[in-house]
Structures are given as structure tokens and as C-alpha cells.
Design a protein around this motif. Sequence first.
Motif, PDB file in Angstrom:
ATOM      1  N   VAL A 130      12.195  38.479  28.079  1.00 12.27           N
ATOM      2  CA  VAL A 130      11.033  38.029  27.134  1.00 12.27           C
ATOM      3  C   VAL A 130      10.334  37.017  28.275  1.00 12.27           C
ATOM      4  CG1 VAL A 130      10.684  36.153  25.673  1.00 12.27           C
ATOM      5  CG2 VAL A 130      12.234  37.836  25.054  1.00 12.27           C
ATOM      6  N   CYS A 160       5.651  40.681  22.705  1.00 14.77           N
ATOM      7  CA  CYS A 160       7.119  40.068  22.704  1.00 14.77           C
ATOM      8  C   CYS A 160       7.911  41.073  21.507  1.00 14.77           C
ATOM      9  CB  CYS A 160       7.582  38.665  22.319  1.00 14.77           C
ATOM     10  SG  CYS A 160       7.070  37.606  23.778  1.00 14.77           S
ATOM     11  N   SER A 176      18.570  39.321  21.263  1.00 14.71           N
ATOM     12  CA  SER A 176      17.368  39.774  21.510  1.00 14.71           C
ATOM     13  C   SER A 176      17.003  40.420  19.889  1.00 14.71           C
ATOM     14  CB  SER A 176      17.409  41.226  22.235  1.00 14.71           C
ATOM     15  OG  SER A 176      18.398  42.114  21.623  1.00 14.71           O
ATOM     16  N   SER A 183       9.735  36.656  16.748  1.00 17.43           N
ATOM     17  CA  SER A 183       8.473  37.296  17.028  1.00 17.43           C
ATOM     18  C   SER A 183       7.535  37.715  16.270  1.00 17.43           C
ATOM     19  CB  SER A 183       8.509  37.972  18.376  1.00 17.43           C
ATOM     20  OG  SER A 183       9.257  37.376  19.407  1.00 17.43           O
TER      21      SER A 183
END
Length: 372
Positions: A130, A160, A176, A183
Motif C-alpha cells: 500500500v 489503492c 488487504s 479505500s
Amino acid sequence: MNLSLNTILEKAAAGGIIRSDQIAPLAGHLQAHGIGIAKDMPAKGGGYFKELLQPKDDGPPMPSEESEAPRFIRGFHDILITVGIVVALVGLGSLATIYALIPAVILLAEILVKRQRLALPAFALTVAFVIAVVWIVMMNFGGYEENGTVTQLMTIYAACAAALVPFYWRYRIPVSLAALILSAIGLGFFVTMQLTGNGSLQATATTRFAAIIGFVFSVAAFAVAMWFDVRDRLRVTRRSDVAFWLHLGAAPTLLNSALALVLWKSEPGSFWLQNLDAGQAVLAVALIILFMTIGIVIDRRAFVTAGILSLGYAISTLVKGVNLETSNLFAISALAVGIIVLTIGTGWLPIRAKIINALPAAIRNLVPPVVA
């Protein structure tokens, strides 16, 4: 030999004592009544993200009061590998270019995550991925500037989210997926601000409309976190890991946007937590306590830690009326916050038991059960 409850039930099914489709319901029923820990019991639900129904790891089961946070470390081996990752990537970024970090992260993830499933290295590689994406975007499309535009942040969040889609699809790391969701929600906020004509960052930070939209999107992040939580209320699978990271990201933004709405000042450009009067400080403390109570109910300590700084500021405002030196004012505020946090932290289980037992059954059945 110590066997998990689910293993015992599987043996019972193999012996014809019970049917195989009865394992999960029986395990849930027995654990809800304090019998055993069904580490391998699948959480309810299916459909999307079926891989999140897998157990968190291969270590021993955790008691409920320790199951909130993901468990990163299964030995010093994980720490050693993670230190090596950090040092190697920092050195690579210094000697080569930021663009070299992406393939390096992917190569390491193929070995350490895809093959060995190491939790702490997986977290470190996700963070590195990231950071690399954000850095590249800022180099090519302009970074954050005080008088910049919302478009710059839109680009960062969009990049992202787009980069994390294949990253999560390949490696299935809970943090993630949480970063991807956050995001996307952040992108939605800035797109909304852009479409409504609030294109400058200064306007985004100082308008009541921005506070309202921020609160709406923060509630959305909290709702998604609860969606994962409700489907794994016993916290035995990776769904609770995703929920942990979502709560960690949603809690401070939700609290701050709520405080911004409640304590909004009419003066343009004034920060919502500046120059509070006694009444506003009491209101702020009440709101923070409400958020802490929500955290206790859903058994997420992120809601408690998110309000520590704001609580300290509000308490300092309340005691300003007494003629105290600045150092004493800080000390009293810090002492009060410390006592509150320590009381909640050390008495988490009994406090939570009293609150949960006073709630309707419909709510009790959605949150983690109380540990006796």
C-alpha cells in the motif's frame, strides 16, 4: 490427548453417532453453553469470500477475551522474517527506485504468504504494498497539499482500491481486504465531495456538509465491519480478522465525524474541537462514553482507544475553570483518562457482561457471547 470440540464431533460422525451435517450446529450450541472451544467450527454464512470461513491459524484456540485481534506471531521465526522484510525493502527503496518495491513485495508474498502462510510477514507485505502504491501515485499525480484538490486524494484512494483487488484475490490476506474496503469507502467520500462542488481540501475540512458526508461514509464502514462480525460472532475464522481491521479504520473517523457534527462551530474554518465551553465539553464526554459503550457491546476495543485523545481534551476543558498551571491541567486530564481506560480495560469482561445481559435477546444473539 487434548482434542478440540470439533475434532470430537467429527469422530462421532465417523462412528455413526451423529450425522456430518450436525457437527457445526452441535459445536455452536455446546460452545455457547461454555462446553469446549470449537476452533475449527465454520462460521455461519457462505457465498462471497468463502476462504474467510477457514480457521484463523493452526495454533491453539484462544479464549474469547483474547480473540479480538488477529494473531500475528506463531514463533520468533515470524518476527525474524518480518524484520528481514522491512530492512530489505527499505534498502531496496533507497538503492533502486520505489517502482522496484512492487515486484519485490509480490516475489516475497509468493514465498512467504502463498506458500508458507506466515501471518506477520503477510501483514508487513500488505503495508509495504500500500505504501508503495501511494508513493508512486503521489510522485506521478501530485501528493497531499493543504490547498490541493480532492481529485488528488481521489486518485490515491482509487489506485489503492484497484491495486488491492488483485493483491487480495491472489493472497487472501484479511488486512488487504479491509484496506480494499476502506479505500473504496474513502474514494466514495471524495467522489461525493467532488460531485457536490466541494473540490478543495480546505472546504472538505471546514464545511458542515463535509462532516455530514464523512459521518455517512463512516457509518457505512462500520456497517461493513459489523457484517463480517455478525457472521462470525464466535471469532474463530478470518472474517473476524477483516472486521478487526475495518473497526480499527472506522472507529476514529466515525467518532470524529460525530463530534464534528455535535460540536460544530459557525465560524468558517474553525476546528470543531477548539475553544469548547463547559456545556460542549460535557456533550463531547457523553458522546465519547457512548462510543466506548458501543465498543464494549460489540467487543471491539478500537472504539475505546479511538476516543482517548478527544476525551482528554474534553476533560481538560472541564477543569480549566479551576486556576491550575498548564502542567497540572495536563496531569489531571491524563490521570482522569488513564483511570477511565484502565477501569474499562481491566474490567472489560464484567462490565460487558452487565451491559449485554441488560440488552434484548435480538441484540445479544448478534454480538459475541459473554464469557463467564
